[in-house]
Design a protein around this motif. Structure first.
Motif, PDB file in Angstrom:
ATOM      1  N   ARG A  61       1.283  -1.305   0.393  1.00 22.43           N
ATOM      2  CA  ARG A  61      -0.152   0.079   0.063  1.00 22.43           C
ATOM      3  C   ARG A  61       1.261   0.711  -0.066  1.00 22.43           C
ATOM      4  O   ARG A  61       1.884   1.351   0.319  1.00 22.43           O
ATOM      5  CB  ARG A  61      -0.808   0.122   1.125  1.00 22.43           C
ATOM      6  CG  ARG A  61      -0.315   0.634   2.705  1.00 22.43           C
ATOM      7  CD  ARG A  61      -0.390   1.244   3.131  1.00 22.43           C
ATOM      8  NE  ARG A  61       0.347   1.230   4.769  1.00 22.43           N
ATOM      9  CZ  ARG A  61       1.412   2.068   4.468  1.00 22.43           C
ATOM     10  NH1 ARG A  61       2.873   2.039   3.606  1.00 22.43           N
ATOM     11  NH2 ARG A  61       2.457   2.216   5.241  1.00 22.43           N
TER      12      ARG A  61
ATOM     13  N   GLU B  52       0.566   5.416   1.547  1.00 22.63           N
ATOM     14  CA  GLU B  52      -0.033   5.945   2.790  1.00 22.63           C
ATOM     15  C   GLU B  52      -0.554   7.593   1.758  1.00 22.63           C
ATOM     16  O   GLU B  52       0.678   7.824   1.204  1.00 22.63           O
ATOM     17  CB  GLU B  52       0.486   6.428   3.632  1.00 22.63           C
ATOM     18  CG  GLU B  52      -0.361   6.772   4.814  1.00 22.63           C
ATOM     19  CD  GLU B  52       0.625   7.495   5.833  1.00 22.63           C
ATOM     20  OE1 GLU B  52       1.034   7.033   6.537  1.00 22.63           O
ATOM     21  OE2 GLU B  52       1.577   8.617   5.649  1.00 22.63           O
TER      22      GLU B  52
ATOM     23  N   HIS C 121       0.886   8.723  10.065  1.00 14.71           N
ATOM     24  CA  HIS C 121       0.437   7.829  11.821  1.00 14.71           C
ATOM     25  C   HIS C 121      -0.459   8.629  13.116  1.00 14.71           C
ATOM     26  O   HIS C 121      -0.824   8.482  13.716  1.00 14.71           O
ATOM     27  CB  HIS C 121       1.765   8.172  12.698  1.00 14.71           C
ATOM     28  CG  HIS C 121       3.395   8.127  12.754  1.00 14.71           C
ATOM     29  ND1 HIS C 121       3.615   7.331  13.280  1.00 14.71           N
ATOM     30  CD2 HIS C 121       4.139   8.394  11.538  1.00 14.71           C
ATOM     31  CE1 HIS C 121       4.339   6.331  13.050  1.00 14.71           C
ATOM     32  NE2 HIS C 121       4.854   7.261  11.997  1.00 14.71           N
TER      33      HIS C 121
ATOM     34  N   ASP D  89      -3.517   6.625  12.496  1.00 11.24           N
ATOM     35  CA  ASP D  89      -4.470   4.828  12.434  1.00 11.24           C
ATOM     36  C   ASP D  89      -4.369   5.218  13.817  1.00 11.24           C
ATOM     37  O   ASP D  89      -5.375   4.732  14.837  1.00 11.24           O
ATOM     38  CB  ASP D  89      -3.750   3.799  11.903  1.00 11.24           C
ATOM     39  CG  ASP D  89      -2.151   3.475  11.694  1.00 11.24           C
ATOM     40  OD1 ASP D  89      -1.504   4.514  12.682  1.00 11.24           O
ATOM     41  OD2 ASP D  89      -2.269   2.550  11.681  1.00 11.24           O
TER      42      ASP D  89
ATOM     43  N   THR E   8       1.968  -1.557  15.760  1.00 14.43           N
ATOM     44  CA  THR E   8       1.706  -0.084  14.538  1.00 14.43           C
ATOM     45  C   THR E   8      -0.069  -0.381  14.684  1.00 14.43           C
ATOM     46  O   THR E   8      -0.522  -1.556  15.621  1.00 14.43           O
ATOM     47  CB  THR E   8       1.665  -1.348  13.243  1.00 14.43           C
ATOM     48  OG1 THR E   8       1.931  -2.777  13.596  1.00 14.43           O
ATOM     49  CG2 THR E   8       3.491  -1.117  12.899  1.00 14.43           C
ATOM     50  N   GLY E   9      -0.666   0.362  13.837  1.00 15.58           N
ATOM     51  CA  GLY E   9      -1.632   0.305  14.181  1.00 15.58           C
ATOM     52  C   GLY E   9      -2.451  -0.506  12.497  1.00 15.58           C
ATOM     53  O   GLY E   9      -1.435  -1.824  12.723  1.00 15.58           O
TER      54      GLY E   9
ATOM     55  N   ASP F 113      -1.870  -1.076   7.270  1.00 14.18           N
ATOM     56  CA  ASP F 113      -1.583  -1.306   6.113  1.00 14.18           C
ATOM     57  C   ASP F 113      -2.297  -2.978   6.370  1.00 14.18           C
ATOM     58  O   ASP F 113      -2.644  -3.273   4.990  1.00 14.18           O
ATOM     59  CB  ASP F 113      -0.016  -1.728   6.932  1.00 14.18           C
ATOM     60  CG  ASP F 113       1.059  -1.078   7.552  1.00 14.18           C
ATOM     61  OD1 ASP F 113       0.517   0.563   7.033  1.00 14.18           O
ATOM     62  OD2 ASP F 113       1.773  -1.105   7.889  1.00 14.18           O
TER      63      ASP F 113
ATOM     64  N   TYR G  81       9.093   4.109  15.213  1.00 15.37           N
ATOM     65  CA  TYR G  81       8.116   4.165  15.816  1.00 15.37           C
ATOM     66  C   TYR G  81       7.231   4.003  16.951  1.00 15.37           C
ATOM     67  O   TYR G  81       6.452   4.690  17.524  1.00 15.37           O
ATOM     68  CB  TYR G  81       7.512   2.720  14.834  1.00 15.37           C
ATOM     69  CG  TYR G  81       6.363   3.040  14.945  1.00 15.37           C
ATOM     70  CD1 TYR G  81       5.324   3.172  13.503  1.00 15.37           C
ATOM     71  CD2 TYR G  81       5.213   2.228  15.464  1.00 15.37           C
ATOM     72  CE1 TYR G  81       4.547   3.423  13.176  1.00 15.37           C
ATOM     73  CE2 TYR G  81       3.756   2.123  15.332  1.00 15.37           C
ATOM     74  CZ  TYR G  81       3.321   2.511  13.583  1.00 15.37           C
ATOM     75  OH  TYR G  81       1.888   2.272  13.807  1.00 15.37           O
TER      76      TYR G  81
ATOM     77  N   GLY H 224       4.162   6.316   4.574  1.00 13.17           N
ATOM     78  CA  GLY H 224       3.942   5.235   5.920  1.00 13.17           C
ATOM     79  C   GLY H 224       4.577   5.771   7.185  1.00 13.17           C
ATOM     80  O   GLY H 224       4.990   6.714   7.671  1.00 13.17           O
ATOM     81  N   GLY H 225       5.160   4.727   7.476  1.00 15.33           N
ATOM     82  CA  GLY H 225       5.953   5.109   9.389  1.00 15.33           C
ATOM     83  C   GLY H 225       7.183   6.060   9.398  1.00 15.33           C
ATOM     84  O   GLY H 225       7.233   7.175   9.927  1.00 15.33           O
TER      85      GLY H 225
END
Ligand code: GLA
Length: 381
Positions: free
Chosen positions: A26, A28, A33, A35, A166-167, A170, A218, A332-333
């Protein structure tokens, strides 16, 4: 891809696979950040994916064969208690642990994998692996897995087995993609909608080739967000997550928060607001405005969340100077990996070359640039 994993499986194991799956990576697009702060995100599932052919194994030994890298793993289906640091098989062992914790009888299996999502780049190669495998394993276990459960198993694998807090972004993106569409996810209501990608635009992904190592930084960012919530709850009772705080409320409470915590919270609160503005811009056909929001998102990453790096900043600066780009940002991150650029479709190829060339001249690094299109979400092949 389907034929390749199928024939490799048949050749290697002397029988046809029992199940074949595909799950995309995916991008973003807006909402960084947010989620795990119960916010909202616009993302897109891309035409790069993990492909899996799998079948039951006799005995208790599981075998994994990664056709892309030639790397193989074997492990005992009953000996999963200890993840091996840095091992890609953790993403699968962790799934089995989480599926069993939820009462599913995951059998011993063997699988052939072939992925086209760049690894450690911020395109969710790990979620693609998890979602392709969880669909395959649930089929082998004879379980109908609702999509939300599949997503949660992937997240739990990351949180509990791999150690990254992580949320759900993803996994949601990989499962709910649709050709021609963005995925709009609300991580409070857990509702997902598809939003059309504006006509005449394309996504160019430029990998800075700086490897990101998510877990430590993260988790630290996530802690700062939790700290912000604890303090803001004293000022605004009823706040459960940063989702509940408006930009104006946050600004009014600035003096209550440590400066660094304030900046982290500003990023998240600003991003949630930018996603809402972005949806409105798309609904009004205002692509230029949407692009500006992407640039603003990157500025906030750099200044407030400190999850950019000089290479990503350079890529976004290059985009600002090229008229073909509507907007660009890290995706992303962060801390390295890719930048995503929303560009005029007819100029996408020339744009990708131009950005890669300028990046090489100015940084000495060779970027990998690719045009990504929006693809369908994960499923059986
Ligand atoms: C990583 C995580 C996601 C999300 C993004 C940042 O991709 O896996 O859950 O937090 O970073 O938006």
């Amino acid at each position: 891809m389907r034929e390749r994993v199928e024939s490799a499986f048949t050749e290697r194991f002397g029988q046809r696979p029992g199940v074949m799956t595909r799950a995309p990576g995916r991008l973003e697009i807006l909402g960084n950040h947010t989620d795990y702060n119960e916010g909202t995100v616009l993302s897109v599932a891309v035409d790069r994916a993990m492909h899996v052919a799998a079948g039951l194994a006799p005995g208790r030994i599981c075998t994994l064969v990664d056709l892309g890298t030639g790397s193989e793993r074997t492990f005992d289906a009953d000996d999963l208690a200890h993840p091996k640091k840095g091992d890609w098989a953790n993403y699968i062992k962790g799934l089995i642990v989480e599926m069993r914790r939820r009462g599913m009888a995951v059998p011993a299996f063997r699988a052939v994998l072939l992925g086209t999502v760049p690894m450690s780049a911020g395109m969710s190669s790990s979620a693609a692996l998890e979602m392709a495998m969880v669909l395959a394993l649930s089929r082998l276990a004879g379980v109908e897995l609702p999509w939300l459960e599949a997503a949660r198993i992937g997240q739990a694998c990351e949180n509990n087995y791999v150690g990254a807090r992580t949320g759900l972004l993803d996994q949601f993106s990989s499962l709910k993609g649709r050709a021609g569409s963005l995925v709009y996810s609300d991580f409070r209501s857990l509702l997902v909608e598809n939003v059309a990608i504006p006509d005449g635009t394309a996504f160019v992904v430029v990998n800075s080739m700086v490897k990101h190592n998510l877990a430590n930084e993260y988790n630290e960012r996530r802690q700062a967000c939790e700290e912000a919530v604890r303090v803001l709850q004293r000022v605004y009772p009823g706040v459960k997550a940063l989702r509940d705080v408006s930009p104006a409320q946050l600004a009014a409470a600035e003096k209550e928060l440590a400066p660094v915590v304030y900046r982290r919270a500003s990023h998240v609160v600003g991003e949630i607001s930018r996603v809402a503005q972005g949806i409105a811009a798309l609904a009004g056909g205002d692509v230029a405005r949407f692009g500006q929001l992407m640039f603003a998102s990157h500025d906030s990453s750099r200044e407030n969340f400190a999850n950019s790096c000089v290479e990503l900043d350079l890529l976004v600066e290059i985009a600002r100077r090229l008229p073909a780009a509507y907007g660009a940002r890290l995706s992303g991150g962060g801390f390295g990996g890719i930048s995503v650029h929303l560009v005029r479709a007819e100029q996408a190829t020339a744009y990708a070359q131009e950005v890669a060339g300028r990046y090489r001249d100015q940084s000495g690094r060779t970027a990998e640039a690719m045009i990504c299109t929006a693809a369908a979400g994960a499923g059986l092949l």
